[in-house]
Design an enzyme around this catalytic site. Structure first.
Site, PDB file in Angstrom:
ATOM      1  N   ASP A  27       0.118  -1.173  -0.277  1.00  0.00           N
ATOM      2  CA  ASP A  27      -0.277   0.334   0.198  1.00  0.00           C
ATOM      3  C   ASP A  27       0.990   1.561   0.067  1.00  0.00           C
ATOM      4  O   ASP A  27       1.856   1.163   0.279  1.00  0.00           O
ATOM      5  CB  ASP A  27      -1.083  -0.047   1.354  1.00  0.00           C
ATOM      6  CG  ASP A  27      -1.781   1.346   1.697  1.00  0.00           C
ATOM      7  OD1 ASP A  27      -1.676   1.736   0.323  1.00  0.00           O
ATOM      8  OD2 ASP A  27      -1.763   1.749   2.789  1.00  0.00           O
ATOM      9  N   ASN A  29       0.343   4.391  -0.223  1.00  0.00           N
ATOM     10  CA  ASN A  29      -1.425   6.201   0.387  1.00  0.00           C
ATOM     11  C   ASN A  29      -2.279   5.876   1.547  1.00  0.00           C
ATOM     12  O   ASN A  29      -2.468   6.867   1.913  1.00  0.00           O
ATOM     13  CB  ASN A  29      -1.928   6.637  -0.620  1.00  0.00           C
ATOM     14  CG  ASN A  29      -3.178   5.374  -1.173  1.00  0.00           C
ATOM     15  OD1 ASN A  29      -3.432   4.269  -0.521  1.00  0.00           O
ATOM     16  ND2 ASN A  29      -4.516   5.880  -1.686  1.00  0.00           N
ATOM     17  N   ASP A  31      -4.117   3.964   3.071  1.00  0.00           N
ATOM     18  CA  ASP A  31      -5.597   3.420   3.406  1.00  0.00           C
ATOM     19  C   ASP A  31      -5.936   2.016   3.506  1.00  0.00           C
ATOM     20  O   ASP A  31      -6.913   1.531   3.546  1.00  0.00           O
ATOM     21  CB  ASP A  31      -6.518   3.898   1.911  1.00  0.00           C
ATOM     22  CG  ASP A  31      -6.515   2.994   0.423  1.00  0.00           C
ATOM     23  OD1 ASP A  31      -5.206   2.041   0.380  1.00  0.00           O
ATOM     24  OD2 ASP A  31      -6.777   3.143  -0.668  1.00  0.00           O
ATOM     25  N   ASP A  35      -1.650  -1.263  -3.966  1.00  0.00           N
ATOM     26  CA  ASP A  35      -2.118  -0.295  -4.570  1.00  0.00           C
ATOM     27  C   ASP A  35      -0.628  -1.002  -5.993  1.00  0.00           C
ATOM     28  O   ASP A  35       0.270  -1.124  -5.856  1.00  0.00           O
ATOM     29  CB  ASP A  35      -2.208   1.886  -4.772  1.00  0.00           C
ATOM     30  CG  ASP A  35      -1.912   1.733  -3.661  1.00  0.00           C
ATOM     31  OD1 ASP A  35      -0.181   1.347  -3.072  1.00  0.00           O
ATOM     32  OD2 ASP A  35      -1.848   2.763  -2.701  1.00  0.00           O
ATOM     33  N   ASP A 104      -5.645 -10.070 -15.954  1.00  0.00           N
ATOM     34  CA  ASP A 104      -6.870 -10.920 -15.824  1.00  0.00           C
ATOM     35  C   ASP A 104      -8.253 -10.454 -16.372  1.00  0.00           C
ATOM     36  O   ASP A 104      -7.799  -9.668 -16.409  1.00  0.00           O
ATOM     37  CB  ASP A 104      -7.360 -10.666 -14.624  1.00  0.00           C
ATOM     38  CG  ASP A 104      -7.033 -12.410 -13.393  1.00  0.00           C
ATOM     39  OD1 ASP A 104      -8.148 -12.761 -14.098  1.00  0.00           O
ATOM     40  OD2 ASP A 104      -6.676 -12.395 -12.504  1.00  0.00           O
ATOM     41  N   ASP A 205      -9.899 -15.519 -17.050  1.00  0.00           N
ATOM     42  CA  ASP A 205     -10.615 -16.296 -15.516  1.00  0.00           C
ATOM     43  C   ASP A 205     -12.143 -16.780 -15.942  1.00  0.00           C
ATOM     44  O   ASP A 205     -12.702 -16.836 -16.833  1.00  0.00           O
ATOM     45  CB  ASP A 205     -11.181 -14.573 -15.328  1.00  0.00           C
ATOM     46  CG  ASP A 205     -11.614 -15.567 -13.909  1.00  0.00           C
ATOM     47  OD1 ASP A 205     -11.224 -15.648 -12.684  1.00  0.00           O
ATOM     48  OD2 ASP A 205     -12.959 -14.723 -13.657  1.00  0.00           O
ATOM     49  N   HIS A 334      -4.202 -17.076  -6.004  1.00  0.00           N
ATOM     50  CA  HIS A 334      -4.915 -16.388  -4.383  1.00  0.00           C
ATOM     51  C   HIS A 334      -6.583 -17.398  -4.585  1.00  0.00           C
ATOM     52  O   HIS A 334      -7.176 -16.618  -3.623  1.00  0.00           O
ATOM     53  CB  HIS A 334      -5.348 -14.848  -5.202  1.00  0.00           C
ATOM     54  CG  HIS A 334      -6.178 -15.051  -6.492  1.00  0.00           C
ATOM     55  ND1 HIS A 334      -5.660 -15.413  -7.397  1.00  0.00           N
ATOM     56  CD2 HIS A 334      -7.750 -15.092  -6.996  1.00  0.00           C
ATOM     57  CE1 HIS A 334      -6.890 -15.642  -8.693  1.00  0.00           C
ATOM     58  NE2 HIS A 334      -8.502 -15.360  -8.201  1.00  0.00           N
TER      59      HIS A 334
END
Ligand code: NOJ
Length: 562
Positions: A27, A29, A31, A35, A104, A205, A334
């Protein structure tokens, strides 16, 4: 043989893929959500690893009901991930380092918040109505279809037009109607949009679902466990993939890999043989269910973990691609739990067994896929509280069990082993606050073991998994035999040792892996005396005498026969 194989030499066959699940990578930033800028900040790390291709999970606009697999705008970036400029910068940065990027493609469904679906649901006469599958309620209740995310089934009633719509996944993921030529055209134009930006290919996918029997015959519920064969792989699947190839893939020098749920080895070449002009590669799920209860994949089954079964799967799939098409090798994505927790020993031998699994991955025939965090031996977090989960897959099934008075405790225990959340916890970069992943509150809890397992520590320790992975990647890159060589399984019945040869142009290499917590001995089925050890996950040289190799627990050795 050599010249034939040389003719078939392709950059993508030599790829070493690293999968980035961007939400959990880094990350930038504060949050709490990984990202694109976060990935950019780690480009040097990726380059140093030596991987050559990144597979990036969806970064397109999405309400994230299914973490980006519910796309509301295919040509935009979701704000949590950054902007289109960030994406372009990432692509440039990767290319400058000689790394390619595949994105993807979510083909089977969009988000219900996609403009197409908003229009489609607004009235039966809307021009977008036929973009999705609708069942008018005056025809009665539609034939039952199983949904991967809702026990109530895959049809949801929408009062606005008194109709049901189809969603094989979540209610917020309505299935697109690929039989509509306009839908296909829209999708091809979207694919060209990304390729024209310079991306180097796609992971497709759930692509087997795009063609289905839209007469929706009544299908017995007993087929639910095998639902893909009844709900997907419809009569026009090959036509659509061939059309996609003709309209899009054939016009670019790219890599394509299909997520081949439900495809049997016998069907694989129909998608991947060169003259079929469909896909280059696909990945199967035959070992994904190893160690899981075959009747209910939400639960593990420790008795279903025979090494010989694993050997059969890898060998069978290798044989498919002996002469045509090309395979893939992976242990996790994942969508499954952590590699070392499933296939290795994530306590006493976490380090050794991780290294062993990488030795396998990178010396096997077929494109190796490394899942982020495995290179430092991250393991299952094993959440014991439903509140910790963010994955719709786990949450919905839990709700179903609770609502029907079934055993939720046993379910949570099972999820500790099999939930896909285990692989989705943020990368542990160092031992500072939140493992250096974010300055804010992480979207998913970070594994508390980050003080002992993190990238910074792995960098410092020459004996770490990370250093070994770099070495193993370098070995694969320097050894064409490991990419192009034939594969042959040795000692197929041995339940402790997985051994195989790779042979190419008079060179023969043997990989020997002790998949167990005990010392074991491997006896070669042929004479072996003059060897060069190419790699070994223990610091002591392996001892070979009289065709016998003594192996420490989870020891992995690669030998070149001279
Ligand atoms: C497969 C993806 O890998 C998974 O994460 C997702 O939930 C389904 N397809 C639906 O798109």
């Amino acid at each position: 043989m050599y010249s034939k194989i040389k003719e078939k030499k392709e950059w993508w066959k030599e790829a070493i893929v690293y999968q980035i699940y961007p939400r959990s990578f880094k990350d930038s930033n504060g949050d709490g959500i990984g990202d694109i800028k976060g990935i950019i900040s780690k480009l040097d790390y990726l380059e140093k690893l030596g991987i050559t291709v990144i597979w990036l999970n969806p970064i397109f606009s999405s309400p994230n009901d299914d973490m980006g697999y519910d796309v509301s705008d295919y040509k935009n970036i979701m704000p949590e991930m950054g902007t289109m400029e960030d994406f372009e910068e990432l692509l440039k940065g990767l290319h400058a380092r000689g790394i390619k990027l595949i994105v993807d493609l979510v083909l089977n469904h969009t988000s219900d918040e996609h403009e197409w679906f908003k229009q489609s649901r607004s009235s039966r006469n809307n021009v977008y109505r036929n973009y999705y599958h609708w069942w008018p309620a005056e025809n009665g209740v539609p034939p039952k279809r199983f949904s991967l995310f809702h026990e109530e089934g895959a049809w949801t009633y929408d009062a606005l037009t008194n109709s049901y719509y189809l969603h094989y996944f979540s209610r917020k993921q309505p299935d697109l109607n690929w039989d509509n030529a306009t839908v296909r055209k829209e999708m091809y134009s979207m694919m060209r949009f990304w390729l024209d930006k310079g991306v180097n290919g796609f992971r497709l996918d759930a692509f087997t679902f795009i063609s289905k029997d839209t007469n929706f015959p009544i299908i017995s519920e007993k087929y639910e466990s095998d639902f893909i064969n009844y709900y997907a792989s419809g009569p026009l699947l090959h036509n659509y993939i061939q059309e996609m190839n003709l309209e899009v893939f054939s016009k670019y020098d790219i890599m394509t890999v299909g997520e081949a749920s439900g495809i049997a080895p016998e069907q694989a070449l129909l998608f991947t043989a060169a003259e079929r002009k469909e896909l280059q590669t696909l990945y199967h799920f035959d070992h994904a269910n190893w160690g899981r209860d075959k009747n209910n994949l939400y639960y593990p089954d420790a008795t279903n973990r025979k090494l010989s079964d694993l050997k059969k799967v890898f060998t069978k799939w290798n044989d498919v691609f002996k002469t045509d098409g090309w395979g893939t090798t992976y242990f996790t994505t994942h969508d499954q739990s952590r590699m070392v927790s499933r296939f290795g020993n994530d306590t006493v031998y976490r380090k050794e067994s991780s290294k062993l699994l990488f030795t396998f991955l990178l010396s096997m025939r077929g494109i190796p896929y490394i899942y982020q965090g495995d290179e430092i031996g991250m393991n299952n977090i094993r959440f014991d509280n439903i509140e910790d989960y963010r994955d719709i897959h786990t949450i919905n099934y839990y709700k179903h069990l609770a609502a029907t008075g079934q055993n939720t405790e046993a379910f949570i225990n099972a999820q500790k082993e099999v939930s896909r959340e285990n692989s989705r916890t943020p990368i542990q970069w160092n031992n500072s606050l939140n493992a250096g992943f974010t300055n804010g509150t992480p979207w998913l809890k970070i594994n508390p073991n980050y003080n002992e397992i993190n990238v910074a520590l792995a960098e410092e320790n020459p004996d770490s998994i990370l250093h070994y992975v770099r070495k193993m990647i370098a070995l694969r890159k320097a050894t064409p035999t490991l990419v192009y060589g034939d594969y042959e399984l040795l000692a197929e019945e041995d339940e402790k040792i997985f051994a195989f040869t790779r042979s190419f142009d008079n060179e023969k290499i043997v990989t020997v892996l002790n998949f167990s917590d005990e010392k074991n001995e491997f006896i070669f089925p042929f004479n072996i005396n003059n060897v060069t050890e190419l790699i070994n996950n223990y610091n002591t040289t392996s001892t070979l005498s009289n065709n016998r190799l003594c192996l420490q627990p989870w020891q992995a050795v690669i030998l070149k026969l001279n």
